[in-house]
Design an enzyme around this catalytic site. Structure first.
Site, PDB file in Angstrom:
ATOM      1  N   LYS A 280       0.937  -1.176   0.175  1.00 57.40           N
ATOM      2  CA  LYS A 280       0.027   0.029  -0.050  1.00 57.40           C
ATOM      3  C   LYS A 280       0.886   1.311   0.090  1.00 57.40           C
ATOM      4  O   LYS A 280       1.989   1.055   0.378  1.00 57.40           O
ATOM      5  CB  LYS A 280      -0.890   0.037   1.149  1.00 57.40           C
ATOM      6  CG  LYS A 280      -1.998  -1.136   1.171  1.00 57.40           C
ATOM      7  CD  LYS A 280      -2.678  -0.714   2.476  1.00 57.40           C
ATOM      8  CE  LYS A 280      -3.822  -1.800   2.789  1.00 57.40           C
ATOM      9  NZ  LYS A 280      -4.954  -1.850   1.861  1.00 57.40           N
ATOM     10  N   ARG A 354      -9.755 -11.868   3.029  1.00 58.78           N
ATOM     11  CA  ARG A 354     -10.674 -12.944   2.413  1.00 58.78           C
ATOM     12  C   ARG A 354      -9.949 -14.143   2.384  1.00 58.78           C
ATOM     13  O   ARG A 354     -10.692 -15.287   2.684  1.00 58.78           O
ATOM     14  CB  ARG A 354     -11.165 -12.431   0.960  1.00 58.78           C
ATOM     15  CG  ARG A 354     -10.094 -12.275  -0.239  1.00 58.78           C
ATOM     16  CD  ARG A 354     -10.518 -11.708  -1.488  1.00 58.78           C
ATOM     17  NE  ARG A 354     -10.678 -10.389  -1.157  1.00 58.78           N
ATOM     18  CZ  ARG A 354     -10.962  -9.348  -2.094  1.00 58.78           C
ATOM     19  NH1 ARG A 354     -11.223  -9.919  -3.217  1.00 58.78           N
ATOM     20  NH2 ARG A 354     -11.144  -8.163  -1.858  1.00 58.78           N
TER      21      ARG A 354
HETATM   22  N1  BES Z   1      -7.825  -3.789   4.897  1.00 57.89           N
HETATM   23  C1  BES Z   1      -8.179  -3.384   3.714  1.00 57.89           C
HETATM   24  C2  BES Z   1      -9.339  -2.639   3.341  1.00 57.89           C
HETATM   25  C3  BES Z   1      -9.761  -1.474   3.766  1.00 57.89           C
HETATM   26  C4  BES Z   1      -9.372  -0.425   3.211  1.00 57.89           C
HETATM   27  C5  BES Z   1     -10.041  -1.300   5.286  1.00 57.89           C
HETATM   28  C6  BES Z   1      -9.536   0.958   3.668  1.00 57.89           C
HETATM   29  C7  BES Z   1     -10.183  -0.168   5.787  1.00 57.89           C
HETATM   30  C8  BES Z   1      -9.972   1.144   5.253  1.00 57.89           C
HETATM   31  C9  BES Z   1      -8.175  -4.719   2.611  1.00 57.89           C
HETATM   32  O1  BES Z   1      -7.092  -5.867   3.106  1.00 57.89           O
HETATM   33  C10 BES Z   1      -7.463  -4.135   1.413  1.00 57.89           C
HETATM   34  O2  BES Z   1      -6.390  -3.869   1.185  1.00 57.89           O
HETATM   35  N2  BES Z   1      -8.482  -4.468   0.175  1.00 57.89           N
HETATM   36  C11 BES Z   1      -8.141  -3.947  -0.956  1.00 57.89           C
HETATM   37  C12 BES Z   1      -8.756  -5.169  -2.068  1.00 57.89           C
HETATM   38  C13 BES Z   1      -8.242  -5.004  -3.407  1.00 57.89           C
HETATM   39  C14 BES Z   1      -6.685  -5.250  -3.489  1.00 57.89           C
HETATM   40  C15 BES Z   1      -9.054  -5.758  -4.179  1.00 57.89           C
HETATM   41  C16 BES Z   1      -9.083  -2.698  -1.233  1.00 57.89           C
HETATM   42  O3  BES Z   1      -9.910  -2.348  -1.063  1.00 57.89           O
HETATM   43  O4  BES Z   1      -8.170  -1.942  -1.956  1.00 57.89           O
HETATM   44 MN    MN Z   2      -5.257  -5.419   2.401  1.00 55.66          MN
END
Ligand code: BES
Ligand code: MN
Ligand code: ZN
Length: 506
Positions: A280, A354
């Site tokens: 990220k 997931r």
């Molecule tokens: N933990 C994150 C989701 C999240 C984002 C929670 C912002 C709280 C605030 C999750 O693990 C994630 O990174 N999801 C990705 C999925 C994508 C790679 C398909 C996302 O939402 O960008």
């Molecule tokens: Mn994530």
């Protein structure tokens, strides 16, 4: 956790011995109207309350705060009038939430400094209103001071003030007991979420869970890294392998001797989500200590359930891992095997929640649950779709999604039903494995994540998935009973689910 419980009394507001006395004021058509619970104060002030509030510019708007010096007319030197909004703003749920928020706002406003005791004389004519006032006050009093070496006055960390709720309602004691159990569960979640991820990682999180289980009388089983590898939990071992802190799977159980049904709760427990090799950007990582908010909510709910003793069995799964980009981290294109045997091509290591939940959902088949609810800070797409405060609820069928969202709202949480459109499923087809963990297109990201999880739900089970990516962590200014940081989202909803299943309503 039950330090400093709420006291309940029927005594008159004017004689309540407290540093601050909180009363309500509603928004009338011709100005502020002192609410029920303030009559005794008004009499003590020679029936000048409405005029005084008016002169001070009060309108009765929700959460508006007006401080009045009692001049010795009441035992409390400070009277705080808090706005309750318009009388009759649509139904009992809105009225109870208005009370929770007002109690929380008022307690926050006087908490800290020299205030040692707070009395609340808000409308509390029945048990539900009394519970709302007590819960709002308890949640508003919360503060996280673990890492502060001095408070704002430089005097060292403050102890929280005592709370007294004035209510003569039938069932007031039981109402306050419920509020206390819910507030304790939510404070636990807030503390866990707010804790530095350098201190809260799978091993220490599991140890916290064991301590809670011990105190609450829950049974607990902890699978360590070796047990997870031996047991075939490829989601947890895959996500956790880039971290120096190995993963854990915690299983908690609450049992009632006369239970006829079993509910499974599963909560995403990523103690820090860097994204892994699909790293990220820094800004997106700042709130990622909250990525265990789902697992914490399951723990907090089980603690509250153990105190409230509904007639149902509840099993909680807390799959815990730290998602880091170390030298042993999983790579985009790695294929892993989830508990139960299905294979997943990991195309994006940031879609990790997931994967650990898939292990937990598949494992829960052994409990033959009548209902499975998973809660997870799963997707940024949840925030795009519903904003930061409203959880998305998806389920094995749309009626169940609607029912579970309604249970959440009944419990005072914002939630909305969302579909799981079949046509989005093919986006998850993998060229090498049974399924990929992300789709090629980004549309409907929250729903795609739900469709992925659905593949690992035991055959025929009733299942709902609650995405709390936004609600678990509050980044703005505090409001009502919600502080900055961990919120305690999903605790009340899960407790209500357990209660409703016990009572045959769900
Ligand atoms: N933990 C994150 C989701 C999240 C984002 C929670 C912002 C709280 C605030 C999750 O693990 C994630 O990174 N999801 C990705 C999925 C994508 C790679 C398909 C996302 O939402 O960008
Ligand atoms: Mn994530
Ligand atoms: Zn995550």
């Amino acid at each position: 956790m039950t330090t400093n419980p709420v006291r309940i009394t029927q005594e008159g507001a004017r004689s309540a011995a407290a540093d601050a006395l909180i009363i309500g004021v509603t928004q009338g058509t011709d100005g502020p109207v002192p609410a029920s619970g303030s009559e005794d104060v008004d009499a003590a002030l020679g029936n000048t309350l409405a005029a005084t509030l008016s002169a001070l510019g009060a309108t009765g708007r929700q959460d508006e705060l007006t401080k009045i010096s009692s001049g010795g007319a009441t035992a409390a030197p400070l009277i705080v009038a808090v706005g309750l909004g318009k009388e009759d703003q649509g139904g009992e749920r809105a009225r109870l939430e208005s009370l929770r928020r007002a109690a929380g706002s008022a307690v926050r406003a006087v908490n800290g400094g020299k205030t040692r005791s707070i009395a609340l004389s808000l409308p509390a004519g029945d048990a539900a209103e009394t519970e709302a006032v007590a819960l709002g006050a308890l949640l508003g009093r919360y503060s996280f001071t673990r890492y502060r070496t001095t408070d704002a006055d430089g005097a060292g960390t403050a102890n929280s003030p005592s709370l007294t709720v004035l209510s003569g309602a039938a069932g007031a004691d039981e109402a306050v007991r419920r509020a206390q159990a819910l507030a304790d569960g939510m404070a636990l979640v807030r503390d866990l979420v707010n804790t530095s991820p350098s201190q809260l990682y799978p091993e220490t999180f599991a140890a916290e869970a064991a301590q809670v289980a011990d105190g609450a009388g829950l049974t607990i089983e902890v699978l360590d890294h070796q047990a997870l590898a031996d047991g075939g939990y490829g989601g947890l071992t895959g996500v956790g392998q880039g971290s120096v802190h190995p993963p854990r799977l915690v299983r908690l159980a609450y049992q009632h001797p006369d239970a006829r049904k079993t509910v499974v709760f599963a909560g995403k427990g990523i103690t820090f989500d860097s994204g892994g090799l699909s790293l990220k950007p820094p800004k997106a990582m700042e709130a990622m200590k909250s990525d265990m908010g789902g697992a914490a909510a399951v723990l907090g709910a089980l603690q509250a359930i153990a105190a409230l003793k509904p007639q149902v069995n509840v099993v909680g799964y807390l799959p815990m891992a730290e998602n880091m980009p170390g030298g042993r981290a999983q790579r985009p294109s790695d294929v892993i095997t989830i508990f139960g045997g299905k294979t997943v091509e990991v195309l994006n290591t940031d879609a990790e929640g997931r994967l650990v939940l898939a292990d937990a959902l598949a494992r829960s088949a052994a409990d033959t649950p009548d209902l499975i609810i998973d809660v997870a800070t799963l997707t940024g797409a949840q925030l795009v779709a519903l904003g930061p405060r409203i959880a998305g609820v998806m389920a094995s069928n749309d009626d169940l999604a609607t029912a579970v969202a309604d249970v959440a709202r009944q419990a005072g949480e914002q939630a909305w039903p969302m579909p799981l459109p079949e046509e989005l499923r093919k986006g998850l087809d993998s060229t090498v494995a049974d399924i990929a963990n992300v789709a090629g297109e980004r549309w409907g990201g929250m729903l795609v994540a739900g469709l992925f999880l659905k593949e690992f739900v035991p055959d025929g089970a009733r299942w709902a998935h609650v995405d709390i990516a936004g609600p678990a962590f509050h980044e703005g200014e505090p409001y009502g009973y919600t502080p900055k940081g961990g919120t305690g989202a999903a605790v009340r909803m899960l407790v209500q689910v357990a209660t409703d299943v016990a009572d045959g309503r769900l």
